[in-house]
Design a protein around this motif. Structure first.
Motif, PDB file in Angstrom:
ATOM      1  N   CYS A  11     -68.186 -28.720  28.680  1.00 40.48           N
ATOM      2  CA  CYS A  11     -69.601 -28.386  28.475  1.00 40.48           C
ATOM      3  C   CYS A  11     -70.269 -27.907  29.761  1.00 40.48           C
ATOM      4  O   CYS A  11     -71.372 -27.370  29.724  1.00 40.48           O
ATOM      5  CB  CYS A  11     -70.346 -29.596  27.937  1.00 40.48           C
ATOM      6  SG  CYS A  11     -69.680 -30.194  26.369  1.00 40.48           S
ATOM      7  N   PHE A  23     -76.497 -21.015  24.739  1.00 39.02           N
ATOM      8  CA  PHE A  23     -76.617 -22.381  25.250  1.00 39.02           C
ATOM      9  C   PHE A  23     -76.462 -22.454  26.768  1.00 39.02           C
ATOM     10  O   PHE A  23     -76.545 -23.522  27.349  1.00 39.02           O
ATOM     11  CB  PHE A  23     -75.567 -23.285  24.594  1.00 39.02           C
ATOM     12  CG  PHE A  23     -75.731 -23.400  23.105  1.00 39.02           C
ATOM     13  CD1 PHE A  23     -76.688 -24.234  22.556  1.00 39.02           C
ATOM     14  CD2 PHE A  23     -74.938 -22.659  22.251  1.00 39.02           C
ATOM     15  CE1 PHE A  23     -76.848 -24.334  21.181  1.00 39.02           C
ATOM     16  CE2 PHE A  23     -75.089 -22.743  20.878  1.00 39.02           C
ATOM     17  CZ  PHE A  23     -76.051 -23.577  20.337  1.00 39.02           C
ATOM     18  N   CYS A  30     -73.978 -26.295  29.501  1.00 39.23           N
ATOM     19  CA  CYS A  30     -74.658 -26.278  28.203  1.00 39.23           C
ATOM     20  C   CYS A  30     -76.013 -26.977  28.290  1.00 39.23           C
ATOM     21  O   CYS A  30     -76.116 -28.074  28.860  1.00 39.23           O
ATOM     22  CB  CYS A  30     -73.791 -26.955  27.142  1.00 39.23           C
ATOM     23  SG  CYS A  30     -74.573 -26.945  25.500  1.00 39.23           S
ATOM     24  N   ILE A  31     -77.013 -26.348  27.719  1.00 35.49           N
ATOM     25  CA  ILE A  31     -78.365 -26.919  27.741  1.00 35.49           C
ATOM     26  C   ILE A  31     -78.460 -28.224  26.946  1.00 35.49           C
ATOM     27  O   ILE A  31     -79.421 -28.968  27.103  1.00 35.49           O
ATOM     28  CB  ILE A  31     -79.414 -25.910  27.216  1.00 35.49           C
ATOM     29  CG1 ILE A  31     -79.100 -25.486  25.774  1.00 35.49           C
ATOM     30  CG2 ILE A  31     -79.528 -24.721  28.147  1.00 35.49           C
ATOM     31  CD1 ILE A  31     -80.165 -24.607  25.118  1.00 35.49           C
ATOM     32  N   HIS A  32     -77.464 -28.513  26.139  1.00 39.40           N
ATOM     33  CA  HIS A  32     -77.493 -29.724  25.315  1.00 39.40           C
ATOM     34  C   HIS A  32     -76.635 -30.862  25.883  1.00 39.40           C
ATOM     35  O   HIS A  32     -76.520 -31.912  25.251  1.00 39.40           O
ATOM     36  CB  HIS A  32     -77.054 -29.402  23.887  1.00 39.40           C
ATOM     37  CG  HIS A  32     -77.968 -28.425  23.222  1.00 39.40           C
ATOM     38  ND1 HIS A  32     -79.258 -28.734  22.873  1.00 39.40           N
ATOM     39  CD2 HIS A  32     -77.776 -27.134  22.870  1.00 39.40           C
ATOM     40  CE1 HIS A  32     -79.836 -27.674  22.323  1.00 39.40           C
ATOM     41  NE2 HIS A  32     -78.950 -26.699  22.304  1.00 39.40           N
ATOM     42  N   THR A  34     -76.066 -33.978  27.947  1.00 44.99           N
ATOM     43  CA  THR A  34     -76.937 -35.018  28.497  1.00 44.99           C
ATOM     44  C   THR A  34     -76.383 -35.527  29.823  1.00 44.99           C
ATOM     45  O   THR A  34     -75.250 -35.223  30.202  1.00 44.99           O
ATOM     46  CB  THR A  34     -77.066 -36.198  27.506  1.00 44.99           C
ATOM     47  OG1 THR A  34     -75.790 -36.825  27.359  1.00 44.99           O
ATOM     48  CG2 THR A  34     -77.594 -35.734  26.152  1.00 44.99           C
ATOM     49  N   CYS A  39     -73.322 -34.887  23.932  1.00 46.86           N
ATOM     50  CA  CYS A  39     -73.980 -33.727  23.352  1.00 46.86           C
ATOM     51  C   CYS A  39     -75.253 -34.164  22.628  1.00 46.86           C
ATOM     52  O   CYS A  39     -75.193 -34.979  21.709  1.00 46.86           O
ATOM     53  CB  CYS A  39     -73.037 -33.028  22.375  1.00 46.86           C
ATOM     54  SG  CYS A  39     -73.769 -31.601  21.571  1.00 46.86           S
ATOM     55  N   ALA A  40     -76.367 -33.590  23.028  1.00 51.37           N
ATOM     56  CA  ALA A  40     -77.646 -33.937  22.417  1.00 51.37           C
ATOM     57  C   ALA A  40     -77.759 -33.437  20.978  1.00 51.37           C
ATOM     58  O   ALA A  40     -78.581 -33.941  20.212  1.00 51.37           O
ATOM     59  CB  ALA A  40     -78.796 -33.379  23.256  1.00 51.37           C
ATOM     60  N   ILE A  41     -76.918 -32.472  20.605  1.00 50.09           N
ATOM     61  CA  ILE A  41     -76.950 -31.941  19.234  1.00 50.09           C
ATOM     62  C   ILE A  41     -75.603 -32.146  18.546  1.00 50.09           C
ATOM     63  O   ILE A  41     -75.199 -31.343  17.710  1.00 50.09           O
ATOM     64  CB  ILE A  41     -77.372 -30.455  19.221  1.00 50.09           C
ATOM     65  CG1 ILE A  41     -76.371 -29.594  20.012  1.00 50.09           C
ATOM     66  CG2 ILE A  41     -78.790 -30.286  19.726  1.00 50.09           C
ATOM     67  CD1 ILE A  41     -76.501 -28.107  19.757  1.00 50.09           C
ATOM     68  N   TYR A  42     -74.933 -33.217  18.879  1.00 51.86           N
ATOM     69  CA  TYR A  42     -73.567 -33.445  18.414  1.00 51.86           C
ATOM     70  C   TYR A  42     -73.394 -33.223  16.911  1.00 51.86           C
ATOM     71  O   TYR A  42     -72.466 -32.543  16.485  1.00 51.86           O
ATOM     72  CB  TYR A  42     -73.115 -34.862  18.782  1.00 51.86           C
ATOM     73  CG  TYR A  42     -71.670 -35.117  18.464  1.00 51.86           C
ATOM     74  CD1 TYR A  42     -70.671 -34.654  19.307  1.00 51.86           C
ATOM     75  CD2 TYR A  42     -71.304 -35.815  17.325  1.00 51.86           C
ATOM     76  CE1 TYR A  42     -69.336 -34.878  19.024  1.00 51.86           C
ATOM     77  CE2 TYR A  42     -69.974 -36.043  17.026  1.00 51.86           C
ATOM     78  CZ  TYR A  42     -68.989 -35.583  17.877  1.00 51.86           C
ATOM     79  OH  TYR A  42     -67.667 -35.800  17.587  1.00 51.86           O
ATOM     80  N   ARG A  45     -73.731 -29.463  16.349  1.00 54.94           N
ATOM     81  CA  ARG A  45     -73.131 -28.595  17.361  1.00 54.94           C
ATOM     82  C   ARG A  45     -72.463 -27.384  16.708  1.00 54.94           C
ATOM     83  O   ARG A  45     -72.059 -27.441  15.549  1.00 54.94           O
ATOM     84  CB  ARG A  45     -72.125 -29.371  18.207  1.00 54.94           C
ATOM     85  CG  ARG A  45     -70.862 -29.816  17.467  1.00 54.94           C
ATOM     86  CD  ARG A  45     -70.130 -30.867  18.295  1.00 54.94           C
ATOM     87  NE  ARG A  45     -68.868 -31.276  17.734  1.00 54.94           N
ATOM     88  CZ  ARG A  45     -68.711 -32.204  16.794  1.00 54.94           C
ATOM     89  NH1 ARG A  45     -69.766 -32.797  16.275  1.00 54.94           N
ATOM     90  NH2 ARG A  45     -67.513 -32.522  16.368  1.00 54.94           N
ATOM     91  N   CYS A  49     -67.560 -25.830  19.231  1.00 58.69           N
ATOM     92  CA  CYS A  49     -67.549 -27.100  19.964  1.00 58.69           C
ATOM     93  C   CYS A  49     -66.907 -28.236  19.173  1.00 58.69           C
ATOM     94  O   CYS A  49     -66.789 -29.344  19.671  1.00 58.69           O
ATOM     95  CB  CYS A  49     -68.976 -27.501  20.328  1.00 58.69           C
ATOM     96  SG  CYS A  49     -69.821 -26.325  21.381  1.00 58.69           S
TER      97      CYS A  49
END
Length: 88
Positions: A11, A23, A30-32, A34, A39-42, A45, A49
């Motif tokens: 990432c 992203f 990646c902006i997501h 953490t 992954c903030a959008i797991y 995603r 990914c």
């Protein structure tokens, strides 16, 4: 099944993956991702990914799950070694 070590390196190096351009803020991270390498959008995603989704969509008819998982693990270990050796 592929077992992620959650090192975050994949990432942190998305700048070579065209599907993830949206992203990447310009530094390859990646902006997501953490601070704790999660992954903030797991749950939402992108398919690229998701190791399981990519296997089902692109590889299940050309290789076994065992081969696919081994290739993913080898790629992960190569990236870790590159970073460890300072070859980035």
């Amino acid at each position: 099944m592929f077992s992620c070590t959650k090192c975050g390196l994949c990432c942190r190096n998305i700048d070579q993956i065209p599907e993830l351009a949206a992203f990447d803020p310009g530094n390859g991270v990646c902006i997501h991702l953490t601070e704790d390498n999660l992954c903030a959008i797991y749950e939402q995603r992108p398919d690229i990914c998701n190791v399981e989704t990519i296997y089902q969509l692109h590889f299940r008819n050309i290789m076994t799950r065992e081969v696919y998982d081994r290739m993913n693990l080898e790629g992960c270990r190569r990236l870790q070694k590159i970073v460890e050796n300072g070859d980035f």
